[in-house]
Design a protein around this motif. Structure first.
Motif, PDB file in Angstrom:
ATOM      1  N   VAL A  16       6.871 -39.256   8.286  1.00  0.00           N
ATOM      2  CA  VAL A  16       6.133 -37.990   8.347  1.00  0.00           C
ATOM      3  C   VAL A  16       4.684 -38.211   7.950  1.00  0.00           C
ATOM      4  CG1 VAL A  16       5.942 -35.663   7.391  1.00  0.00           C
ATOM      5  CG2 VAL A  16       8.189 -36.616   7.942  1.00  0.00           C
ATOM      6  N   TRP A  17       4.439 -39.024   6.910  1.00  0.00           N
ATOM      7  CA  TRP A  17       3.069 -39.288   6.469  1.00  0.00           C
ATOM      8  C   TRP A  17       2.276 -40.049   7.533  1.00  0.00           C
ATOM      9  CZ3 TRP A  17       5.178 -41.454   1.226  1.00  0.00           C
ATOM     10  CH2 TRP A  17       5.632 -40.382   0.453  1.00  0.00           C
ATOM     11  N   LEU A  19       2.673 -39.765  10.763  1.00  0.00           N
ATOM     12  CA  LEU A  19       2.565 -39.024  12.022  1.00  0.00           C
ATOM     13  C   LEU A  19       1.136 -38.593  12.360  1.00  0.00           C
ATOM     14  CD1 LEU A  19       4.148 -37.918  14.409  1.00  0.00           C
ATOM     15  CD2 LEU A  19       4.526 -35.805  13.097  1.00  0.00           C
ATOM     16  N   PRO A  20       0.334 -38.038  11.422  1.00  0.00           N
ATOM     17  CA  PRO A  20      -1.044 -37.649  11.783  1.00  0.00           C
ATOM     18  C   PRO A  20      -1.870 -38.836  12.291  1.00  0.00           C
ATOM     19  CG  PRO A  20      -0.413 -36.653   9.699  1.00  0.00           C
ATOM     20  CD  PRO A  20       0.667 -37.635  10.046  1.00  0.00           C
ATOM     21  N   ALA A  21      -1.735 -39.985  11.664  1.00  0.00           N
ATOM     22  CA  ALA A  21      -2.484 -41.160  12.103  1.00  0.00           C
ATOM     23  C   ALA A  21      -2.043 -41.609  13.486  1.00  0.00           C
ATOM     24  CB  ALA A  21      -2.307 -42.306  11.102  1.00  0.00           C
ATOM     25  N   VAL A  23      -0.816 -39.658  15.860  1.00  0.00           N
ATOM     26  CA  VAL A  23      -1.335 -38.677  16.823  1.00  0.00           C
ATOM     27  C   VAL A  23      -2.804 -38.929  17.103  1.00  0.00           C
ATOM     28  CG1 VAL A  23      -1.831 -36.229  17.187  1.00  0.00           C
ATOM     29  CG2 VAL A  23       0.369 -36.932  16.222  1.00  0.00           C
ATOM     30  N   VAL A  24      -3.597 -39.154  16.053  1.00  0.00           N
ATOM     31  CA  VAL A  24      -5.032 -39.412  16.225  1.00  0.00           C
ATOM     32  C   VAL A  24      -5.253 -40.687  17.026  1.00  0.00           C
ATOM     33  CG1 VAL A  24      -7.168 -40.000  15.015  1.00  0.00           C
ATOM     34  CG2 VAL A  24      -5.723 -38.146  14.166  1.00  0.00           C
TER      35      VAL A  24
END
Length: 295
Positions: A16-17, A19-21, A23-24
């Motif tokens: 989960v942590w 995931l943002p990286a 996506v970017v």
């Protein structure tokens, strides 16, 4: 809550942590690369609406002598660069793995060019290699006037001037890879072989060199990619000249896209370079890994 459910929850948390990286990276890297790949099949000039032209850009590359020359120069530069940097890096690592009092200073000295901007290094070497630069001045003082030349403007030597600068800059990187490999080899192995009467060369060939295989795999793979993607050094030293003597795929990408406005044609060059890097480095990695397993 059971211990198994707590364990499963802890395992999901890092995903989960991340995931943002992810996506970017997908949006700004992979999606952009995919879009660039699509433009390789169009006649886009950066202004008008792109029209699909199929494989026309790739046929133009294969039938253009200058483009084929850029491909040959890219491969020649990469092969020479990989061989020279790894041989010199290995020799430096073997020399500086000894217990010299100055070894830490020398390691830093040889590695320092890796941390400097390639453009800055290119402009410094452009001054060194120019007609009245330090190299020609030194040759004159030694009575070797016949060897003096404008190195970066000579069609015979311009590409190898780029090669010289790249080897000078990145030999220290290979040295660091091989030093890490040497320091992971148990000292007892070489000591036992020496007690058995094995010569230095035999110990190197039978013990040290085979155990350096993982370091060699990393070093050769990294330098292959660096060699195929060389751009800063070429642009700062020769800009692909004189004529097309030192033109590479990367300089063709830049010129076709940003100088001539042939964005579709430039994207085709970029796609060719991408597949070349993937094919060469991937094949190389498979071969080197197989070699590691045999040793």
């Amino acid at each position: 809550m059971s211990s198994s459910s707590r364990k499963a929850r802890r395992q999901r948390a890092p995903l989960v942590w991340a995931l943002p990286a992810v996506v970017v990276a997908f949006l700004f890297h992979y999606a952009a690369v995919a879009a660039g790949g699509w433009y390789a099949f169009t006649d886009w000039n950066g202004l008008t609406t792109p029209n699909y032209v199929g494989l026309a850009n790739f046929r133009a590359i294969l039938t253009n002598p200058d483009a084929v020359g850029a491909l040959v120069n890219t491969l020649s530069l990469a092969v020479g660069f990989v061989i020279a940097t790894n041989v010199i890096g290995l020799m430096l690592a073997l020399a500086l793995n000894a217990k010299l009092r100055s070894r830490f200073f020398l390691r830093s000295l040889f590695f320092a060019p890796v941390a400097i901007s390639s453009l800055a290094i290119g402009y410094v070497w452009q001054f060194i290699l120019e007609a009245r630069g330090p190299l020609n001045t030194l040759l004159g003082l030694l009575g070797l006037q016949s060897l003096q030349r404008v190195w970066t403007a000579d069609p015979t030597f311009s590409l190898w001037s780029v090669w010289l600068v790249m080897v000078w800059q990145f030999a220290g990187l290979c040295m660091a890879f091989y030093l890490a490999g040497l320091q992971s080899i148990p000292v007892e192995l070489n000591e036992a072989a020496a007690v058995d009467g094995a010569s230095s060369w035999r110990r190197f060939r039978r013990i040290t060199f085979p155990l350096l295989a993982p370091a060699a795999t990393i070093s050769i793979s990294v330098t292959t990619i660096l060699g195929l993607r060389a751009f800063d050094q070429v642009m700062s030293l020769t800009r692909g000249g004189p004529g097309y003597a030192s033109e590479t795929l990367t300089t063709q990408i830049y010129k076709q896209t940003f100088v001539f406005g042939n964005f579709g044609y430039g994207a085709a060059f970029a796609l060719v370079l991408t597949f070349l890097v993937l094919a060469v480095s991937g094949t190389q990695l498979l071969v080197l890994r197989a070699r590691e397993n045999r040793l």
